[in-house]
Design an enzyme around this catalytic site. Structure first.
Site, PDB file in Angstrom:
ATOM      1  N   LYS A  70      22.051  67.982  80.643  1.00  0.00           N
ATOM      2  CA  LYS A  70      23.367  68.017  81.272  1.00  0.00           C
ATOM      3  C   LYS A  70      23.505  66.938  82.343  1.00  0.00           C
ATOM      4  O   LYS A  70      24.596  66.399  82.555  1.00  0.00           O
ATOM      5  CB  LYS A  70      23.625  69.405  81.859  1.00  0.00           C
ATOM      6  CG  LYS A  70      23.816  70.496  80.797  1.00  0.00           C
ATOM      7  CD  LYS A  70      24.905  70.139  79.796  1.00  0.00           C
ATOM      8  CE  LYS A  70      25.326  71.330  78.953  1.00  0.00           C
ATOM      9  NZ  LYS A  70      26.359  70.964  77.935  1.00  0.00           N
TER      10      LYS A  70
ATOM     11  N   SER B  19      27.197  70.666  83.186  1.00  0.00           N
ATOM     12  CA  SER B  19      26.975  72.014  83.699  1.00  0.00           C
ATOM     13  C   SER B  19      26.537  71.929  85.150  1.00  0.00           C
ATOM     14  O   SER B  19      25.956  70.915  85.578  1.00  0.00           O
ATOM     15  CB  SER B  19      25.880  72.713  82.885  1.00  0.00           C
ATOM     16  OG  SER B  19      25.461  73.920  83.499  1.00  0.00           O
TER      17      SER B  19
ATOM     18  N   TYR C 209      17.589  71.895  79.528  1.00  0.00           N
ATOM     19  CA  TYR C 209      19.047  71.972  79.624  1.00  0.00           C
ATOM     20  C   TYR C 209      19.560  71.192  80.835  1.00  0.00           C
ATOM     21  O   TYR C 209      20.533  70.438  80.743  1.00  0.00           O
ATOM     22  CB  TYR C 209      19.444  73.445  79.720  1.00  0.00           C
ATOM     23  CG  TYR C 209      20.920  73.744  79.684  1.00  0.00           C
ATOM     24  CD1 TYR C 209      21.621  73.722  78.476  1.00  0.00           C
ATOM     25  CD2 TYR C 209      21.599  74.081  80.848  1.00  0.00           C
ATOM     26  CE1 TYR C 209      22.972  74.032  78.438  1.00  0.00           C
ATOM     27  CE2 TYR C 209      22.952  74.392  80.824  1.00  0.00           C
ATOM     28  CZ  TYR C 209      23.639  74.372  79.610  1.00  0.00           C
ATOM     29  OH  TYR C 209      24.981  74.679  79.586  1.00  0.00           O
TER      30      TYR C 209
ATOM     31  N   GLY D  99      31.151  72.302  68.648  1.00  0.00           N
ATOM     32  CA  GLY D  99      30.726  73.624  69.107  1.00  0.00           C
ATOM     33  C   GLY D  99      31.920  74.535  69.323  1.00  0.00           C
ATOM     34  O   GLY D  99      31.964  75.312  70.279  1.00  0.00           O
TER      35      GLY D  99
ATOM     36  N   ARG E 192      33.176  79.268  68.972  1.00  0.00           N
ATOM     37  CA  ARG E 192      33.261  80.384  69.926  1.00  0.00           C
ATOM     38  C   ARG E 192      33.249  79.828  71.348  1.00  0.00           C
ATOM     39  O   ARG E 192      33.079  78.638  71.568  1.00  0.00           O
ATOM     40  CB  ARG E 192      32.095  81.350  69.733  1.00  0.00           C
ATOM     41  CG  ARG E 192      30.724  80.726  69.922  1.00  0.00           C
ATOM     42  CD  ARG E 192      29.587  81.647  69.523  1.00  0.00           C
ATOM     43  NE  ARG E 192      29.649  81.978  68.109  1.00  0.00           N
ATOM     44  CZ  ARG E 192      29.169  81.181  67.138  1.00  0.00           C
ATOM     45  NH1 ARG E 192      28.607  80.014  67.434  1.00  0.00           N
ATOM     46  NH2 ARG E 192      29.251  81.544  65.879  1.00  0.00           N
TER      47      ARG E 192
ATOM     48  N   ASP F 112      26.019  69.006  61.679  1.00  0.00           N
ATOM     49  CA  ASP F 112      24.970  69.010  62.692  1.00  0.00           C
ATOM     50  C   ASP F 112      25.189  67.757  63.532  1.00  0.00           C
ATOM     51  O   ASP F 112      25.022  66.631  63.042  1.00  0.00           O
ATOM     52  CB  ASP F 112      23.604  68.976  62.009  1.00  0.00           C
ATOM     53  CG  ASP F 112      22.434  68.899  62.987  1.00  0.00           C
ATOM     54  OD1 ASP F 112      22.664  68.675  64.189  1.00  0.00           O
ATOM     55  OD2 ASP F 112      21.284  69.043  62.531  1.00  0.00           O
ATOM     56  N   VAL F 113      25.583  67.913  64.802  1.00  0.00           N
ATOM     57  CA  VAL F 113      25.946  66.750  65.611  1.00  0.00           C
ATOM     58  C   VAL F 113      24.751  65.848  65.906  1.00  0.00           C
ATOM     59  O   VAL F 113      24.941  64.707  66.360  1.00  0.00           O
ATOM     60  CB  VAL F 113      26.620  67.169  66.939  1.00  0.00           C
ATOM     61  CG1 VAL F 113      27.943  67.856  66.672  1.00  0.00           C
ATOM     62  CG2 VAL F 113      25.705  68.035  67.790  1.00  0.00           C
TER      63      VAL F 113
END
Length: 252
Positions: free
Chosen positions: A157, A141, A153, A12, A15, A62-63
């Site tokens: 995480k 996160s 998410y 990733g 950016r 694509d992981v």
């Protein structure tokens, strides 16, 4: 920090936090495979590293796809040398309240964050154990502690934290450490998308977040990259299985 030059893979890395991390690791003297879903997207980060005098290659993968992951790791080993630093940063958000969240929203987030980290680490650990040295850093996160509209998410995480601790136990005897970094509010394209989702301008969104952060500012990708640089260093060899919150203050 004076480092032995290694080969790093940052996922990733087109950016945001990934790009900042790839550039920081290159500045530390490491060769970096800049991995993102599309090689073309990764090229700008790789070019910035080479223009600054570092070594980097863009890699598209694509992981969440086993074959693409194995091909990417093999290409990295062939072109740069055996990778012994891995930063699992690739991530996506598909935020929604639970009753609106689709199967696809759930599956995509799990596939990229959790399956992706698993596949990348499984592939790269072979090089680390052979070399007798390795560093794995997984991006968790502050949302791992729960966040409205992010059931997928948050679960992913939190899962990465358990994954990290297990890696530390299994791989420690091979000279490999594993840690997780859990950012708080970082100004990136992802948090900009969150602002749009809740109907706020990004500057107002950042200001509102900063008001609740003890250091009175939001984070920058460089803040996370600096922590990752330490965790992947020679000096961090006795730090393993930890989750480090980089959030501008303690969390409730």
């Amino acid at each position: 920090m004076s480092q032995t030059p290694r080969v790093a893979i940052v996922t990733g890395a087109a950016r945001g936090i990934g790009a900042a991390t790839a550039q920081r690791l290159a500045a530390e003297g490491h060769a970096v495979a800049v991995l993102d879903l599309n090689e073309a997207d990764a090229r700008a980060t790789a070019d910035a590293i080479t223009e600054a005098g570092g070594r980097a290659i863009p890699v598209g993968a694509d992981v969440s796809d086993t074959g693409q992951v194995e091909a990417a790791v093999a290409a990295t080993a062939e072109r740069l040398g055996p990778p012994t630093i891995l930063v699992n940063n690739a991530g996506v958000i598909r935020d929604n309240l639970l009753f609106k969240m689709t199967d696809q929203d759930w599956d995509l987030v799990m596939d990229v964050h959790l399956r992706g980290a698993f596949l990348m680490t499984r592939s790269v650990q072979a090089h680390m154990t052979e070399q007798g040295w390795g560093r794995v850093v997984n991006l968790s996160s502050s949302s791992a502690q729960g966040n409205r509209g992010q059931a997928n998410y948050s679960a992913a995480k939190a899962g990465l934290q358990g994954f990290t601790k297990t890696l530390a136990i299994e791989l420690g005897k091979f000279g490999v450490t594993a840690n997780a970094v859990a950012p708080g509010f970082i100004a990136t394209d992802m948090t900009r998308a969150t602002a749009e989702r809740v109907g706020m301008g990004f500057e107002d969104f950042k200001a509102a977040a900063a008001a609740n952060i003890p250091v009175r500012r939001v984070g920058a990708p460089a803040d996370i990259a600096a922590t990752i640089a330490f965790l992947t260093s020679e000096e961090a060899g006795f730090v393993s299985g930890q989750v480090i919150y980089v959030a501008g203050g303690p969390l409730d």
